[in-house]
Design an enzyme around this catalytic site. Structure first.
Site, short mmCIF file in Angstrom:
data_model
loop_
_atom_site.label_atom_id
_atom_site.label_comp_id
_atom_site.label_asym_id
_atom_site.label_seq_id
_atom_site.Cartn_x
_atom_site.Cartn_y
_atom_site.Cartn_z
N ARG A 12 -9.33 1.98 8.97
CA ARG A 12 -8.81 0.65 9.25
C ARG A 12 -9.75 -0.16 10.13
O ARG A 12 -9.47 -1.32 10.43
CB ARG A 12 -7.50 0.82 10.00
CG ARG A 12 -6.40 -0.10 9.62
CD ARG A 12 -5.23 0.38 10.41
NE ARG A 12 -4.05 -0.38 10.23
CZ ARG A 12 -3.02 0.02 9.50
NH1 ARG A 12 -3.07 1.15 8.83
NH2 ARG A 12 -1.95 -0.69 9.45
N LYS A 23 0.83 -1.22 0.00
CA LYS A 23 0.00 0.00 0.00
C LYS A 23 0.86 1.26 0.00
O LYS A 23 0.65 2.17 -0.79
CB LYS A 23 -0.92 0.04 1.24
CG LYS A 23 -1.82 -1.17 1.40
CD LYS A 23 -2.68 -1.06 2.65
CE LYS A 23 -1.92 -1.02 3.95
NZ LYS A 23 -1.18 -2.24 4.30
N ARG A 39 11.79 -1.96 11.08
CA ARG A 39 10.77 -1.39 11.95
C ARG A 39 10.52 -2.35 13.11
O ARG A 39 10.50 -3.55 12.90
CB ARG A 39 9.46 -1.20 11.16
CG ARG A 39 9.24 0.19 10.68
CD ARG A 39 8.12 0.33 9.68
NE ARG A 39 6.82 -0.24 10.04
CZ ARG A 39 5.72 -0.14 9.28
NH1 ARG A 39 5.78 0.54 8.13
NH2 ARG A 39 4.58 -0.68 9.64
N ARG A 94 11.77 -6.06 4.96
CA ARG A 94 11.63 -4.60 4.76
C ARG A 94 12.63 -3.85 5.65
O ARG A 94 12.86 -4.19 6.79
CB ARG A 94 10.22 -4.14 5.12
CG ARG A 94 10.13 -2.61 5.08
CD ARG A 94 8.74 -2.11 5.05
NE ARG A 94 7.94 -2.56 6.17
CZ ARG A 94 6.64 -2.34 6.26
NH1 ARG A 94 6.01 -1.71 5.31
NH2 ARG A 94 5.98 -2.79 7.31
N ARG A 151 -0.27 -7.88 13.96
CA ARG A 151 -0.81 -6.97 12.93
C ARG A 151 -1.71 -7.72 11.95
O ARG A 151 -2.75 -7.21 11.54
CB ARG A 151 0.33 -6.28 12.18
CG ARG A 151 1.01 -5.20 13.03
CD ARG A 151 2.36 -4.83 12.48
NE ARG A 151 2.29 -4.25 11.17
CZ ARG A 151 3.31 -4.24 10.30
NH1 ARG A 151 4.46 -4.83 10.62
NH2 ARG A 151 3.18 -3.66 9.15
P1 AP5 Z 1 4.92 -1.54 1.76
O1 AP5 Z 1 4.59 -0.72 0.56
O2 AP5 Z 1 5.66 -0.88 2.87
O3 AP5 Z 1 3.58 -2.26 2.29
P2 AP5 Z 1 2.39 -1.72 3.14
O4 AP5 Z 1 1.16 -2.40 2.64
O5 AP5 Z 1 2.38 -0.22 3.17
O6 AP5 Z 1 2.77 -2.32 4.54
P3 AP5 Z 1 2.79 -1.68 5.99
O7 AP5 Z 1 3.37 -2.75 6.86
O8 AP5 Z 1 3.48 -0.35 6.03
O9 AP5 Z 1 1.29 -1.49 6.26
P4 AP5 Z 1 0.66 -1.41 7.60
O10 AP5 Z 1 -0.72 -1.11 7.20
O11 AP5 Z 1 0.81 -2.57 8.48
O12 AP5 Z 1 1.52 -0.27 8.35
P5 AP5 Z 1 1.22 1.22 8.70
O13 AP5 Z 1 2.48 1.96 8.65
O14 AP5 Z 1 0.01 1.74 7.97
O15 AP5 Z 1 5.73 -2.81 1.26
C1 AP5 Z 1 6.20 -3.80 2.16
C2 AP5 Z 1 7.54 -4.37 1.65
O16 AP5 Z 1 7.31 -5.06 0.42
C3 AP5 Z 1 8.59 -3.31 1.32
O17 AP5 Z 1 9.85 -3.81 1.67
C4 AP5 Z 1 8.47 -3.09 -0.19
O18 AP5 Z 1 9.69 -2.69 -0.77
C5 AP5 Z 1 8.05 -4.48 -0.66
N1 AP5 Z 1 7.14 -4.44 -1.80
C6 AP5 Z 1 6.14 -3.53 -2.03
N2 AP5 Z 1 5.49 -3.83 -3.18
C7 AP5 Z 1 6.08 -4.97 -3.67
C8 AP5 Z 1 5.84 -5.78 -4.82
N3 AP5 Z 1 4.85 -5.50 -5.71
N4 AP5 Z 1 6.62 -6.86 -5.01
C9 AP5 Z 1 7.61 -7.16 -4.13
N5 AP5 Z 1 7.90 -6.43 -3.04
C10 AP5 Z 1 7.14 -5.34 -2.79
O19 AP5 Z 1 0.73 1.07 10.23
C11 AP5 Z 1 1.64 0.69 11.24
C12 AP5 Z 1 0.95 0.75 12.58
O20 AP5 Z 1 0.45 2.09 12.83
C13 AP5 Z 1 -0.30 -0.15 12.77
O21 AP5 Z 1 0.08 -1.47 13.12
C14 AP5 Z 1 -1.01 0.60 13.91
O22 AP5 Z 1 -0.39 0.36 15.15
C15 AP5 Z 1 -0.79 2.06 13.55
N6 AP5 Z 1 -1.83 2.62 12.69
C16 AP5 Z 1 -1.65 3.17 11.46
N7 AP5 Z 1 -2.83 3.57 10.95
C17 AP5 Z 1 -3.76 3.25 11.87
C18 AP5 Z 1 -5.18 3.38 11.90
N8 AP5 Z 1 -5.86 3.93 10.88
N9 AP5 Z 1 -5.84 2.94 12.99
C19 AP5 Z 1 -5.18 2.39 14.03
N10 AP5 Z 1 -3.85 2.23 14.07
C20 AP5 Z 1 -3.15 2.64 12.98
#
Ligand code: AP5
Length: 230
Positions: A101, A26, A173, A140, A184
């Site tokens: 979310r 994402k 991370r 990652r 998660r």
């Molecule tokens: P990446 O693009 O980073 O994936 P992502 O889907 O963004 O994964 P995240 O882990 O960042 O999502 P998340 O929703 O858990 O975390 P967030 O920061 O929002 O890609 C992942 C890896 O794969 C990278 O190494 C990339 O290079 C590789 N990759 C990407 N595309 C690829 C492809 N096509 N092929 C191969 N490799 C690829 O949230 C973190 C925390 O914040 C949550 O756990 C929670 O505690 C809090 N939080 C955030 N938002 C909220 C909310 N709305 N409500 C409550 N808590 C929240």
């Protein structure tokens, strides 16, 4: 051979929600789509990590939750996003990455923007098989200075695990470690996956196969966002 198709241009007022499990890509795609559409990317994860790095009152409150992979309370997030959407740069659109979310957040968002706008929103549900999610998350690496994302195997920094933009050492991370990842994914299954049905019937919903090279995924997203896909 030169691609003779006309360039796909973003629709005016591009507004997108990215759904999908942790590691689906994402953040990677939201950043590219935001640059393409010239609209801000609003990543709640990045905003929360910035608050933690700056040791604000919010940051201190949420750090223990995020480290173990738990979700941050809905009301906090709704307030943070509402404030962000009021900035001028959101008038021409925005890409939401990581919000809503939970059903409560989705309802809070609908109250913020109204039902008409919800119907216009593009919702991309990025799907990737679970073993691949685990591979992506465990490999990652992340730049704490600018939040750029890398992967040890398929997208490493150009030099010595130093961020291409900031030159800082890229790190893992805390919530990409095994126990937090399990939490998660469980939070996603229980609290975020129900949003698929919620948005399927309310918005311009697209299921996206995220188990492809990033360029292929991006091409599909721009086709849809530019109004060229069916
Ligand atoms: P990446 O693009 O980073 O994936 P992502 O889907 O963004 O994964 P995240 O882990 O960042 O999502 P998340 O929703 O858990 O975390 P967030 O920061 O929002 O890609 C992942 C890896 O794969 C990278 O190494 C990339 O290079 C590789 N990759 C990407 N595309 C690829 C492809 N096509 N092929 C191969 N490799 C690829 O949230 C973190 C925390 O914040 C949550 O756990 C929670 O505690 C809090 N939080 C955030 N938002 C909220 C909310 N709305 N409500 C409550 N808590 C929240």
């Amino acid at each position: 051979m030169v691609d003779a198709r006309p360039e796909v241009r973003p629709a005016p007022r591009l507004r997108v929600i990215f759904l999908g499990p942790p590691g689906a890509g994402k953040g990677t795609q939201a950043a590219r789509l935001a640059a393409w559409g010239k609209v801000p990317r609003i990543s709640t994860g990045d905003m929360l990590r910035e608050a933690i790095a700056a040791a604000t009152a919010l940051g201190k409150q949420i750090a223990p939750l995020m480290e173990k992979g738990a979700l941050v309370p809905d009301q906090l997030l709704i307030g943070v996003v509402q404030e962000r959407l009021m900035r001028d740069d959101c008038k021409k659109g925005y890409i939401l990455d990581g919000f809503p979310r939970t059903l409560r957040q989705a309802e809070g968002f609908e109250t913020m923007v109204g039902g008409d706008l919800t119907e216009e929103m593009l919702v991309f549900d990025v799907e990737v098989p679970r073993p691949e999610l685990l591979r992506r998350l465990s490999g990652r690496r992340w730049c704490p200075a600018c939040q750029s994302t890398y992967h040890v195997d398929n997208n490493p920094p150009k030099k010595d695990m130093l961020c291409d933009r900031e030159g800082a050492q890229v790190i893992q991370r805390e919530d990409d470690k095994e126990v937090a990842v399990a939490r998660r994914l469980a939070e996603y299954d229980e609290r975020t996956a129900p949003l698929i049905d919620y948005y399927r019937n309310r918005s311009r919903f697209y299921r996206i196969d995220g188990y492809r090279p990033p360029d292929a995924v991006f091409q599909e997203l721009t086709s849809i966002a530019g109004g060229r896909a069916s």
